[in-house]
Design an enzyme around this catalytic site. Structure first.
Site, PDB file in Angstrom:
ATOM      1  N   GLY A  16       2.640   5.271   0.055  1.00 60.07           N
ATOM      2  CA  GLY A  16       2.076   6.405   0.518  1.00 60.07           C
ATOM      3  C   GLY A  16       1.797   6.115   2.124  1.00 60.07           C
ATOM      4  O   GLY A  16       2.136   6.704   2.937  1.00 60.07           O
ATOM      5  N   CYS A  17       2.806   5.008   3.084  1.00 57.36           N
ATOM      6  CA  CYS A  17       3.068   4.718   4.635  1.00 57.36           C
ATOM      7  C   CYS A  17       4.496   4.915   4.673  1.00 57.36           C
ATOM      8  O   CYS A  17       5.320   4.438   3.936  1.00 57.36           O
ATOM      9  CB  CYS A  17       2.434   3.689   4.707  1.00 57.36           C
ATOM     10  N   GLN A  18       4.640   5.585   5.398  1.00 62.10           N
ATOM     11  CA  GLN A  18       6.077   5.400   6.179  1.00 62.10           C
ATOM     12  C   GLN A  18       6.460   4.302   6.643  1.00 62.10           C
ATOM     13  O   GLN A  18       7.955   3.973   6.162  1.00 62.10           O
ATOM     14  CB  GLN A  18       5.825   6.165   7.408  1.00 62.10           C
ATOM     15  N   SER A  19       5.817   3.416   7.296  1.00 62.99           N
ATOM     16  CA  SER A  19       6.031   1.690   6.923  1.00 62.99           C
ATOM     17  C   SER A  19       5.365   0.720   5.950  1.00 62.99           C
ATOM     18  O   SER A  19       4.832   1.472   5.598  1.00 62.99           O
ATOM     19  CB  SER A  19       5.993   1.535   8.558  1.00 62.99           C
ATOM     20  N   ILE A  56       0.605  -1.073   0.041  1.00 59.45           N
ATOM     21  CA  ILE A  56      -0.577   0.078   0.221  1.00 59.45           C
ATOM     22  C   ILE A  56       1.074   1.207   0.321  1.00 59.45           C
ATOM     23  O   ILE A  56       2.207   1.449   0.724  1.00 59.45           O
ATOM     24  CB  ILE A  56      -0.565  -0.387   1.305  1.00 59.45           C
TER      25      ILE A  56
END
Ligand SMILES: Cc1ncc(COP(=O)(O)O)c(C=O)c1O
Lengths: 139, 410
Positions: free
Chosen positions: A50-53, A48
């Site tokens: 656009g996540c930092q993780s 997914i």
């Protein structure tokens, strides 16, 4: 159990906590308990954005119902994802699509939903609904 | 070990109203200063004062307000000139920040003077804003991008840099200070070496200006870009220094009002420096407030600020080093008050969330330096960065906070 019954159940569980640390320890515990995904399913397709993780989501469609498996490197995200799966997994695409996920606000986790870019809970919800739309059309 | 401060930090803290608040029920500890510093009341008031009393469009007006606004706007340019040690105000171009300064040089100097087959050198510890504009230019023109490697300590490999230099290199673009590691790079030496080969040098000063004095003439920098918001000034504005003969030789950046002398459909002539590069109505209020920010830092004394920050850095380094499983990323000999760290078995995002719940603001992630993270085989770090208003007690809060995070997660 309906989607809303599960949400109400989670809200009740969180009502027991009166301090942030208890709440987060519970979420961390849920994160540790989430089975996660085997390495071969942690693919670019399942990631997914656009996540930092990094968060991976996989969907299965069986007998008219949608099931989710997910994984993340960050344990708090994993805990939050565990709850999302508990609420949404095993329901029909129509039910998932129509779901209003009020439990996130009620347990005080809205900030995680708002910080789209940094932890991607919102992207996760969106992706789950996208699967529901896609399978809903097929069904 | 803890030296006594010349500065009265409690008094300084009172200048920053934002610090006096609770986050998640705890007193705020703001350790995200490398991303942006907080603003003193003087700066906030300067913006309000401008809009309350002096607002008018600058340069062309004949009335009193326009004159006043123009005077204050240009006074800020003079203040920036002095701050950077530039020889003339013609060399100071106001921008929306470091990013725009770099893009301006890439689009004008780069497009005109760098050609197919030429080379540009950047370093392995650049912010994306000092990588991507050059990549875009390289792609457009068939230029090759070369990268100065970073050592395990987090310093630039100067020997490798020398080996990269050749007559083909037309521009070297490096940061003065690394935002992820805190490393102070030997830019004077980097510039001197580049000049031996006729290459020009752009220095990304975003992380340097809040920590020490800059002297572009002593450095012999060709371009120097910085952002006001990292040195107690407003967001979305900054300045670019460029040597006059270069700026004169460069084509304009954006077309529009203010940057022209005469316009006709047959021929338009451009304005002189620095206005040639300042198309459109600028961010007047924030330009004016930048002067106030510079004066604020001057009044405290930049050496005093640096001494206080160095004290915090060495105390924090010592304290954090003792935490089991914690590794400090970036151990350069010369550093500003930036402390990046990772903890074995814990994702930086979890650290960020759990510290925030304790009222402590740090930055987590790749800090817009993904190539540097890849160099260290990391996806990101947690970064605490200190400013003049931070205290030893706050560092203690961070240390206790990290212990708590570890206990919750491991
Ligand atoms: C080293 C460095 N260069 C460039 C920038 C970009 O600055 P701005 O976003 O103000 O243009 C930053 C800001 O984070 C930085 O730390």
């Amino acid at each position: 159990m309906t989607i809303n019954e599960t949400q109400d159940e989670i809200i009740e569980e969180f009502a027991l906590f009166d301090d942030w640390a208890d709440k987060y320890e519970y979420i961390i515990d849920l994160g540790k308990k989430l089975k996660g995904l085997p390495e071969e399913q942690k693919t670019e397709d399942n990631i997914i954005k656009g996540c930092q993780s990094r968060v991976w989501l996989n969907a299965r469609f069986e007998n008219g119902e949608l099931f989710f498996d997910a994984d993340s490197e960050a344990i708090i995200v994993k805990g939050l994802v565990n709850m999302l799966i508990r609420v949404l997994s095993g329901h029909t695409p129509n039910e998932i699509n129509a779901a209003d996920l009020y439990f996130i606000d009620k347990i005080g986790m809205t900030s995680h939903l708002a910080q789209t870019r940094s932890n991607g809970l919102a992207s996760m919800v969106k992706q789950m609904k996208n699967y529901a739309i896609a399978y809903g059309l097929k069904a | 070990m803890i030296t006594t401060d010349i500065l009265d930090i409690q008094k300084i803290r009172a200048d920053f109203p934002i610090l006096n608040q609770e986050i998640n029920g705890k007193k705020l500890v703001y350790f995200d200063n490398a991303a942006t510093t907080q603003k003193p009341t003087a700066v906030i008031n300067a913006i309000a004062h401008y809009y309350n009393f002096d607002n008018a469009n600058i340069h062309r007006g004949i009335h009193t307000l326009a004159e006043r606004a123009t005077r204050d706007f240009e006074a800020s340019r003079e203040a920036v000139r002095e701050f950077l040690g530039a020889s003339s105000i013609e060399e100071i171009i106001f921008t929306s920040g470091t990013t725009q300064g770099i893009n301006l040089v890439a689009s004008t100097f780069g497009r005109k003077f760098i050609k197919e087959g030429d080379e540009i050198i950047v370093s392995g510890m650049e912010h994306h804003s000092n990588i991507v504009p050059w990549q875009m230019l390289c792609e457009e023109k068939g230029i090759t991008l070369k990268v100065i490697p970073v050592t395990e300590q987090g310093e630039l490999d100067m020997e490798a840099y020398e080996n990269l230099l050749s007559e083909k290199v037309k521009l070297v673009a490096v940061n003065h200070v690394s935002n992820s590691l805190g490393t102070i790079n030997p830019v004077k030496e980097i510039i001197a070496l580049a000049h031996e080969y006729g290459a020009k040098v752009l220095i990304d000063g975003a992380q340097a200006t809040s920590h020490f004095n800059i002297d572009v003439q002593d450095l012999d920098a060709d371009f120097y870009a910085f952002s006001a918001h990292k040195l107690y000034g407003p967001t979305g504005m900054g300045a670019l220094y460029g040597k006059k003969e270069l700026l004169n030789a460069m084509p304009p950046y954006m077309g529009g009002g203010e940057m022209i002398k005469d316009v006709s459909f047959e021929k338009t002539t451009y304005n002189e420096l620095p206005y040639k590069f300042e198309a459109g109505t600028p961010n007047i209020a924030d330009v004016v407030a930048l002067k106030t920010a510079l004066e604020y830092a001057d009044a405290l004394g930049r050496e005093n600020i640096a001494a206080h920050e160095d004290m915090l850095l060495s105390y924090a380094t010592e304290q954090l080093s003792e935490i089991e499983g914690l590794r400090i990323i970036g151990q350069a000999k010369k550093k500003v008050s930036v402390l990046s760290f990772v903890i074995d078995g814990i994702h930086h995002q979890d650290i960020g969330v759990l510290l925030d719940n304790q009222g402590i603001a740090v930055r987590t992630g790749h800090h817009c330096t993904q190539p540097l993270m890849q160099r260290f085989n990391l996806l990101g770090t947690s970064r605490a960065s200190f400013a003049v208003y931070n205290t030893i007690e706050e560092v203690d809060r961070l240390v206790a906070g990290i212990h708590r995070v570890k206990k919750m997660l491991l």
